[in-house]
Design a protein around this motif. Structure first.
Motif, PDB file in Angstrom:
ATOM      1  N   ASP A 244       0.839  -1.189   0.000  1.00 23.26           N
ATOM      2  CA  ASP A 244       0.000   0.000   0.000  1.00 23.26           C
ATOM      3  C   ASP A 244       0.875   1.240   0.000  1.00 23.26           C
ATOM      4  O   ASP A 244       1.862   1.327   0.737  1.00 23.26           O
ATOM      5  N   LEU A 245       0.514   2.189  -0.835  1.00 26.40           N
ATOM      6  CA  LEU A 245       1.180   3.486  -0.903  1.00 26.40           C
ATOM      7  C   LEU A 245       0.095   4.532  -0.754  1.00 26.40           C
ATOM      8  O   LEU A 245      -0.827   4.601  -1.570  1.00 26.40           O
ATOM      9  N   SER A 246       0.161   5.332   0.308  1.00 29.08           N
ATOM     10  CA  SER A 246      -0.946   6.236   0.610  1.00 29.08           C
ATOM     11  C   SER A 246      -0.458   7.561   1.169  1.00 29.08           C
ATOM     12  O   SER A 246       0.681   7.672   1.648  1.00 29.08           O
ATOM     13  N   VAL A 247      -1.342   8.549   1.093  1.00 36.93           N
ATOM     14  CA  VAL A 247      -1.093   9.843   1.728  1.00 36.93           C
ATOM     15  C   VAL A 247      -1.616   9.739   3.154  1.00 36.93           C
ATOM     16  O   VAL A 247      -2.821   9.646   3.384  1.00 36.93           O
ATOM     17  N   ALA A 248      -0.701   9.746   4.124  1.00 39.77           N
ATOM     18  CA  ALA A 248      -1.083   9.544   5.512  1.00 39.77           C
ATOM     19  C   ALA A 248      -1.534  10.831   6.190  1.00 39.77           C
ATOM     20  O   ALA A 248      -2.375  10.803   7.084  1.00 39.77           O
ATOM     21  N   ALA A 249      -0.992  11.963   5.774  1.00 36.09           N
ATOM     22  CA  ALA A 249      -1.351  13.233   6.418  1.00 36.09           C
ATOM     23  C   ALA A 249      -1.019  14.403   5.498  1.00 36.09           C
ATOM     24  O   ALA A 249      -0.103  14.320   4.670  1.00 36.09           O
ATOM     25  N   VAL A 250      -1.786  15.470   5.651  1.00 34.03           N
ATOM     26  CA  VAL A 250      -1.555  16.724   4.918  1.00 34.03           C
ATOM     27  C   VAL A 250      -1.652  17.863   5.919  1.00 34.03           C
ATOM     28  O   VAL A 250      -2.662  18.008   6.611  1.00 34.03           O
ATOM     29  N   ASN A 251      -0.611  18.658   6.000  1.00 33.46           N
ATOM     30  CA  ASN A 251      -0.586  19.791   6.924  1.00 33.46           C
ATOM     31  C   ASN A 251      -0.332  21.081   6.158  1.00 33.46           C
ATOM     32  O   ASN A 251       0.568  21.145   5.305  1.00 33.46           O
TER      33      ASN A 251
END
Length: 228
Positions: free
Chosen positions: A162-169
């Motif tokens: 799995d390759l995912s965007v874990a957080a956006v700040n």
């Protein structure tokens, strides 16, 4: 009729009046033991695993292993579930699709137990990958039920790649005509030595991009993109 006979008849009539004759009827009804089969048809059941497709493994288990368990000595009832629970025929197994948007294993166990409680339900055979996102904890419910639940786990114990965007700040306040940094955390599991491209778009137009260096697994990388 002499006087003694009249007395005896009177006593007999009195006894019959005091002790009414009662007839008790009883019968024995034989109900064969019943096994309920619950099949998880949520979308997660179509996830590919290192051992193969979960749905393929499920179909193999239902066609090859289930007949060894449910012998002519047992009755059987079949159910499919995801976010809801529905009864189905045994022949409907071939037409099932892993398309449910939610998984509520607790609801499935409660519904089946309630519907079949008076039909000599002996056990529930549950086919699922164990992933649930609605309802309570099915493990806790299974311990509280007076009917045994036998779980057949479908899938691999290894987490799929799995390759995912874990957080956006990002700063909640920005200035007009000035760029603002956006920090993005990318999580990788099951991948190593890859360099995917992370893109930021606005209204369908590319606003920025960066290359992410994934060295090992599991790992997290932070990338900063400037948006204006």
């Amino acid at each position: 009729m002499n006087h003694r006979a009249c007395i005896l008849l009177a006593l007999l009539a009195l006894l019959l009046a005091l002790f009414e004759s009662r007839i008790k009827l009883s019968w024995l009804e034989h109900k064969p033991p019943l096994i309920a089969v619950a099949v998880d048809q949520s979308a997660s059941m179509a996830t590919p695993d290192p051992a193969g497709s979960r749905w393929t493994l499920l179909q193999q288990a239902l066609h090859q292993e289930l007949p060894k368990i449910i012998t002519p000595a047992y009755q059987s009832r079949f159910y499919r579930f995801a976010g809801t629970v529905n009864a189905m025929s045994a022949d409907a197994i071939d037409s099932l699709e892993a398309s449910g948007d939610a998984t509520d294993i607790t609801l499935a166990l409660q519904s089946i137990s309630s519907q079949l409680r008076e039909q000599n339900l002996t056990a529930i055979l549950l086919f699922s990958d164990g992933n649930y996102n609605q309802g309570g904890n099915p493990s806790r419910l299974g311990q509280e039920m007076d009917i045994p639940v036998f779980c057949v786990g479908v899938g691999s114990t290894q987490q799929p790649p799995d390759l995912s965007v874990a957080a956006v700040n990002a700063n909640p306040f920005v200035y007009v005509n000035e760029s603002t940094p956006i920090e993005i955390t990318v999580s990788a599991i099951g991948y190593k030595n890859i360099h995917p491209t992370l893109s930021l778009s606005e209204n369908g137009e590319l606003a920025g991009s960066a290359t992410v260096a994934v060295a090992g697994s599991p790992s997290q990388q932070r990338v900063t993109l400037n948006w204006q």
